[in-house]
Design an enzyme around this catalytic site. Sequence first.
Site, PDB file in Angstrom:
ATOM      1  N   GLY A 160      14.414 -19.800  -7.253  1.00 18.81           N
ATOM      2  CA  GLY A 160      15.122 -20.978  -7.730  1.00 18.81           C
ATOM      3  C   GLY A 160      14.441 -22.237  -7.238  1.00 18.81           C
ATOM      4  N   GLU A 202      29.803 -27.420   6.929  1.00 16.47           N
ATOM      5  CA  GLU A 202      28.663 -27.814   6.097  1.00 16.47           C
ATOM      6  C   GLU A 202      28.846 -29.251   5.612  1.00 16.47           C
ATOM      7  OE1 GLU A 202      28.471 -28.305   2.690  1.00 16.47           O
ATOM      8  OE2 GLU A 202      30.419 -27.651   1.942  1.00 16.47           O
ATOM      9  N   GLN A 207      27.483 -30.894   2.796  1.00 18.54           N
ATOM     10  CA  GLN A 207      27.331 -31.293   1.397  1.00 18.54           C
ATOM     11  C   GLN A 207      28.652 -31.591   0.703  1.00 18.54           C
ATOM     12  OE1 GLN A 207      24.762 -27.813   0.276  1.00 18.54           O
ATOM     13  NE2 GLN A 207      23.557 -29.387  -0.734  1.00 18.54           N
ATOM     14  N   GLY A 226      16.358 -25.397  -7.431  1.00 17.63           N
ATOM     15  CA  GLY A 226      17.396 -26.420  -7.354  1.00 17.63           C
ATOM     16  C   GLY A 226      17.595 -26.911  -5.936  1.00 17.63           C
ATOM     17  N   CYS A 283      28.687 -24.985  -6.174  1.00 13.64           N
ATOM     18  CA  CYS A 283      28.242 -23.597  -6.337  1.00 13.64           C
ATOM     19  C   CYS A 283      29.309 -22.613  -5.860  1.00 13.64           C
ATOM     20  CB  CYS A 283      26.943 -23.360  -5.577  1.00 13.64           C
ATOM     21  SG  CYS A 283      27.048 -23.692  -3.810  1.00 13.64           S
ATOM     22  N   ASN A 284      30.249 -23.072  -5.046  1.00 19.52           N
ATOM     23  CA  ASN A 284      31.252 -22.161  -4.485  1.00 19.52           C
ATOM     24  C   ASN A 284      32.666 -22.412  -4.962  1.00 19.52           C
ATOM     25  OD1 ASN A 284      29.851 -20.302  -2.894  1.00 19.52           O
ATOM     26  ND2 ASN A 284      29.569 -21.795  -1.263  1.00 19.52           N
ATOM     27  N   SER A 294      34.978 -24.388   3.479  1.00 20.56           N
ATOM     28  CA  SER A 294      33.617 -24.098   3.024  1.00 20.56           C
ATOM     29  C   SER A 294      33.173 -22.715   3.474  1.00 20.56           C
ATOM     30  CB  SER A 294      32.642 -25.145   3.572  1.00 20.56           C
ATOM     31  OG  SER A 294      32.936 -26.420   3.047  1.00 20.56           O
ATOM     32  N   MET A 349      19.821 -26.163  -3.573  1.00 18.72           N
ATOM     33  CA  MET A 349      20.023 -25.158  -2.532  1.00 18.72           C
ATOM     34  C   MET A 349      18.700 -24.520  -2.128  1.00 18.72           C
ATOM     35  SD  MET A 349      23.258 -25.223  -1.916  1.00 18.72           S
ATOM     36  CE  MET A 349      23.772 -23.685  -1.176  1.00 18.72           C
ATOM     37  N   GLN A 380      29.941 -34.204  -2.443  1.00 19.64           N
ATOM     38  CA  GLN A 380      30.381 -33.608  -3.703  1.00 19.64           C
ATOM     39  C   GLN A 380      31.780 -34.093  -4.087  1.00 19.64           C
ATOM     40  OE1 GLN A 380      29.729 -29.616  -2.348  1.00 19.64           O
ATOM     41  NE2 GLN A 380      27.754 -29.423  -3.383  1.00 19.64           N
TER      42      GLN A 380
END
Length: 225
Positions: free
Chosen positions: A186, A112, A114, A188, A50-51, A107, A190, A118
Amino acid sequence: MSLVVVGLNYNTASLSLREKAHVAPEEIPGILHEICKEKAITEAAVLSTCNRTEVYISAATDRYGVDAAVSFFVGRCGAEYEQDSFYVHRNEAAVQWLLTVASSLDSQVLGETQILSQVKQAYQAAVDAGTCKEMLTKLFKSALHTGKRVRSETQISCQSVSVSTVAADVAAKHVGQKDANVLIVGSGEMARLAALALCDKGQYHLTVCGRTIAHARVLADECGG
């Protein structure tokens, strides 16, 4: 052979441009095969969250690698493509960059948890597509090993932080720990992490709003909303 990484992240690009560049998991095999059609390109991998979205390429020269990655992003972003929103790292700097990313030092929320999974998923997708060979295998295995060492030998992720848990912390401080009405926008991963983090922090009346009623209902059922 040369190694390059071309990408954009939350520090360099707007949200709309990051959304344009984002690659869904099911798209990755086709994209990797397309990039590797060029004879000068021997290996490729895509890391998209996402980032950030980053393309890692092993090529005959760094110019071939950069050109292939830029061509991908131009095609992806269209009229919104902005050269200044992208960064380029070559050879040793590219190695250092992925080690930094895997260690969650780049990040949005330092430490973080995650990003390591990923990075692993990006590596596995390239392996499955047949576009990850000797150079990228060494690179990604080194990054995964480094990321694990950082987490086991330092306190960087001792609180298991993520953007979602930080958002939940801020919300809880703002509205208190019980009887507040909370809207989760949302459904999803997150949104799920934020909802579950809120459930751990207090007693809230949660409502989930998603693009599809089925997905929203699944999350609402999971978090008692």
